[in-house]
Design a protein around this motif. Structure first.
Motif, PDB file in Angstrom:
ATOM      1  N   LEU A  37      -5.338  -6.379   3.544  1.00 27.04           N
ATOM      2  CA  LEU A  37      -4.561  -5.938   2.404  1.00 27.04           C
ATOM      3  C   LEU A  37      -4.191  -7.349   2.001  1.00 27.04           C
ATOM      4  CD1 LEU A  37      -2.538  -2.983   3.741  1.00 27.04           C
ATOM      5  CD2 LEU A  37      -4.630  -2.820   2.543  1.00 27.04           C
ATOM      6  N   THR A  38      -4.647  -7.348   0.597  1.00 27.93           N
ATOM      7  CA  THR A  38      -4.340  -8.617  -0.340  1.00 27.93           C
ATOM      8  C   THR A  38      -3.289  -8.326  -1.429  1.00 27.93           C
ATOM      9  OG1 THR A  38      -6.497  -9.803   0.502  1.00 27.93           O
ATOM     10  CG2 THR A  38      -5.389 -10.711  -1.320  1.00 27.93           C
ATOM     11  N   ASN A  39      -2.315  -8.998  -1.132  1.00 26.52           N
ATOM     12  CA  ASN A  39      -1.181  -9.139  -2.400  1.00 26.52           C
ATOM     13  C   ASN A  39      -1.684 -10.117  -3.455  1.00 26.52           C
ATOM     14  OD1 ASN A  39       0.945  -9.240  -4.115  1.00 26.52           O
ATOM     15  ND2 ASN A  39       2.237  -9.448  -2.699  1.00 26.52           N
ATOM     16  N   LYS A  40      -2.003  -9.680  -4.542  1.00 25.46           N
ATOM     17  CA  LYS A  40      -2.573 -10.551  -5.682  1.00 25.46           C
ATOM     18  C   LYS A  40      -1.579 -10.943  -6.821  1.00 25.46           C
ATOM     19  CE  LYS A  40      -5.324  -7.680  -7.280  1.00 25.46           C
ATOM     20  NZ  LYS A  40      -6.365  -6.794  -8.034  1.00 25.46           N
ATOM     21  N   THR A  41      -0.302 -10.721  -6.344  1.00 30.92           N
ATOM     22  CA  THR A  41       0.927 -11.028  -7.371  1.00 30.92           C
ATOM     23  C   THR A  41       1.804 -12.233  -6.901  1.00 30.92           C
ATOM     24  OG1 THR A  41       2.378  -9.455  -6.440  1.00 30.92           O
ATOM     25  CG2 THR A  41       0.684  -8.621  -7.900  1.00 30.92           C
ATOM     26  N   PRO A  74       4.075 -10.488   1.668  1.00 36.77           N
ATOM     27  CA  PRO A  74       4.513 -11.743   0.715  1.00 36.77           C
ATOM     28  C   PRO A  74       3.735 -11.851  -0.376  1.00 36.77           C
ATOM     29  CG  PRO A  74       4.761 -12.284   2.952  1.00 36.77           C
ATOM     30  CD  PRO A  74       3.897 -11.217   3.009  1.00 36.77           C
ATOM     31  N   ALA A  75       4.106 -12.404  -1.574  1.00 39.27           N
ATOM     32  CA  ALA A  75       3.289 -12.935  -2.632  1.00 39.27           C
ATOM     33  C   ALA A  75       1.826 -13.696  -1.973  1.00 39.27           C
ATOM     34  CB  ALA A  75       4.152 -13.834  -3.464  1.00 39.27           C
ATOM     35  N   ASN A  76       1.004 -13.537  -2.950  1.00 41.44           N
ATOM     36  CA  ASN A  76      -0.339 -14.075  -2.656  1.00 41.44           C
ATOM     37  C   ASN A  76      -0.906 -14.294  -1.168  1.00 41.44           C
ATOM     38  OD1 ASN A  76      -0.559 -14.858  -5.496  1.00 41.44           O
ATOM     39  ND2 ASN A  76       1.287 -16.237  -5.367  1.00 41.44           N
ATOM     40  N   THR A  77      -0.703 -13.302  -0.473  1.00 40.10           N
ATOM     41  CA  THR A  77      -0.946 -13.536   0.980  1.00 40.10           C
ATOM     42  C   THR A  77      -1.878 -12.310   1.321  1.00 40.10           C
ATOM     43  OG1 THR A  77       0.947 -12.340   1.780  1.00 40.10           O
ATOM     44  CG2 THR A  77       0.921 -14.813   1.785  1.00 40.10           C
ATOM     45  N   THR A  78      -2.700 -12.457   2.398  1.00 38.92           N
ATOM     46  CA  THR A  78      -3.388 -11.132   2.787  1.00 38.92           C
ATOM     47  C   THR A  78      -2.664 -10.817   4.368  1.00 38.92           C
ATOM     48  OG1 THR A  78      -5.067 -11.943   2.013  1.00 38.92           O
ATOM     49  CG2 THR A  78      -5.754 -10.469   3.813  1.00 38.92           C
ATOM     50  N   LEU A  79      -2.663  -9.486   4.596  1.00 37.81           N
ATOM     51  CA  LEU A  79      -2.183  -8.735   5.809  1.00 37.81           C
ATOM     52  C   LEU A  79      -3.315  -8.221   6.532  1.00 37.81           C
ATOM     53  CD1 LEU A  79       0.011  -8.048   7.881  1.00 37.81           C
ATOM     54  CD2 LEU A  79       0.410  -5.887   6.235  1.00 37.81           C
ATOM     55  N   GLU A  80      -3.486  -8.780   7.620  1.00 41.06           N
ATOM     56  CA  GLU A  80      -4.694  -8.093   8.598  1.00 41.06           C
ATOM     57  C   GLU A  80      -3.963  -6.770   9.176  1.00 41.06           C
ATOM     58  OE1 GLU A  80      -8.175  -7.039  10.118  1.00 41.06           O
ATOM     59  OE2 GLU A  80      -8.087  -8.450   8.414  1.00 41.06           O
ATOM     60  N   LYS A  96      -6.309   6.559   3.309  1.00 38.24           N
ATOM     61  CA  LYS A  96      -5.822   6.231   2.130  1.00 38.24           C
ATOM     62  C   LYS A  96      -4.821   5.145   1.994  1.00 38.24           C
ATOM     63  CE  LYS A  96      -6.272  10.884   0.335  1.00 38.24           C
ATOM     64  NZ  LYS A  96      -5.611  12.057  -0.520  1.00 38.24           N
ATOM     65  N   VAL A  97      -4.838   4.495   0.928  1.00 36.35           N
ATOM     66  CA  VAL A  97      -4.056   3.254   1.022  1.00 36.35           C
ATOM     67  C   VAL A  97      -2.935   3.469  -0.278  1.00 36.35           C
ATOM     68  CG1 VAL A  97      -5.348   1.403   2.055  1.00 36.35           C
ATOM     69  CG2 VAL A  97      -5.531   1.990  -0.197  1.00 36.35           C
ATOM     70  N   GLN A  98      -1.857   2.797  -0.424  1.00 37.91           N
ATOM     71  CA  GLN A  98      -0.916   3.113  -1.481  1.00 37.91           C
ATOM     72  C   GLN A  98      -0.023   1.699  -1.452  1.00 37.91           C
ATOM     73  OE1 GLN A  98       2.125   6.007  -1.330  1.00 37.91           O
ATOM     74  NE2 GLN A  98       2.153   5.959  -3.814  1.00 37.91           N
ATOM     75  N   SER A  99       0.097   1.112  -2.958  1.00 41.62           N
ATOM     76  CA  SER A  99       0.925  -0.128  -3.078  1.00 41.62           C
ATOM     77  C   SER A  99       2.252   0.355  -3.720  1.00 41.62           C
ATOM     78  CB  SER A  99      -0.055  -0.983  -3.982  1.00 41.62           C
ATOM     79  OG  SER A  99       1.059  -2.143  -4.370  1.00 41.62           O
ATOM     80  N   SER A 100       3.268  -0.695  -3.582  1.00 38.50           N
ATOM     81  CA  SER A 100       4.492  -0.212  -4.428  1.00 38.50           C
ATOM     82  C   SER A 100       4.497  -0.657  -5.672  1.00 38.50           C
ATOM     83  CB  SER A 100       5.607  -0.974  -3.678  1.00 38.50           C
ATOM     84  OG  SER A 100       5.386  -2.444  -3.525  1.00 38.50           O
ATOM     85  N   ALA A 101       3.461  -1.549  -6.303  1.00 35.51           N
ATOM     86  CA  ALA A 101       3.488  -2.109  -7.656  1.00 35.51           C
ATOM     87  C   ALA A 101       1.918  -1.792  -8.108  1.00 35.51           C
ATOM     88  CB  ALA A 101       3.758  -3.504  -7.516  1.00 35.51           C
ATOM     89  N   ALA A 102       1.779  -1.310  -9.466  1.00 35.16           N
ATOM     90  CA  ALA A 102       0.446  -1.061  -9.827  1.00 35.16           C
ATOM     91  C   ALA A 102      -0.477  -2.516  -9.898  1.00 35.16           C
ATOM     92  CB  ALA A 102       0.637  -0.796 -11.514  1.00 35.16           C
ATOM     93  N   THR A 103      -1.693  -2.284  -9.462  1.00 32.74           N
ATOM     94  CA  THR A 103      -2.669  -3.292  -9.425  1.00 32.74           C
ATOM     95  C   THR A 103      -2.393  -4.500  -8.307  1.00 32.74           C
ATOM     96  OG1 THR A 103      -2.234  -4.471 -11.564  1.00 32.74           O
ATOM     97  CG2 THR A 103      -3.490  -2.457 -11.614  1.00 32.74           C
ATOM     98  N   SER A 104      -1.553  -4.436  -7.543  1.00 27.22           N
ATOM     99  CA  SER A 104      -0.973  -5.431  -6.757  1.00 27.22           C
ATOM    100  C   SER A 104      -1.907  -5.827  -5.762  1.00 27.22           C
ATOM    101  CB  SER A 104       0.505  -5.285  -6.470  1.00 27.22           C
ATOM    102  OG  SER A 104       0.456  -4.457  -5.701  1.00 27.22           O
ATOM    103  N   LEU A 105      -2.607  -4.619  -5.158  1.00 24.99           N
ATOM    104  CA  LEU A 105      -3.401  -4.970  -3.883  1.00 24.99           C
ATOM    105  C   LEU A 105      -4.759  -4.733  -3.970  1.00 24.99           C
ATOM    106  CD1 LEU A 105      -1.111  -3.241  -0.993  1.00 24.99           C
ATOM    107  CD2 LEU A 105      -1.347  -5.570  -1.602  1.00 24.99           C
TER     108      LEU A 105
END
Length: 115
Positions: A37-41, A74-80, A96-105
């Motif tokens: 899961l990669t946080n792009k924000t 965290p910002a700009n990181t990937t969680l394995e 299924k997956v879900q993020s707390s912010a739109a288009t962030s993951l």
């Protein structure tokens, strides 16, 4: 029996509802090998992962299983996720997956299908 390595991915995971990442096909068993899961924000976000156990009895809500619940990335990181663990999906099971912010993951799932 054939073993086939596969991946499934989702760009810009939804925040308003759980989004289907993978559905196990008929006459197939899938072994989850890992999920990135990669946080792009530039801000921390939380991620949740849910499995729908199609063989469980009861209502749709009774079939839902949380595998990861609002874990901060965290910002700009990937969680394995699921590193070193194996989860078995049977025919009709859904991840299924879900993020707390739109288009962030972005989400990338590695798995092996057994047919």
């Amino acid at each position: 029996m054939a073993n086939t390595f596969k991946n499934a991915s989702s760009k810009s995971v939804d925040h308003s509802a759980f989004e289907t990442l993978y559905t196990c096909p008929s006459a197939t068993t899938a072994i989850i090998l890992g999920l990135a899961l990669t946080n792009k924000t530039a801000n921390a976000v939380t991620a949740s992962v849910q499995m729908i156990d199609s063989s469980a009895s009861g209502s749709a809500a009774d079939k839902e299983r949380l595998l990861l619940n609002e874990v901060s990335i965290p910002a700009n990181t990937t969680l394995e996720v699921f590193a070193g663990q194996k989860y078995v999906l049977e025919t009709g099971d859904i991840l299924k997956v879900q993020s707390s912010a739109a288009t962030s993951l972005d989400a990338v799932l590695g798995l092996m299908q057994i047919t």
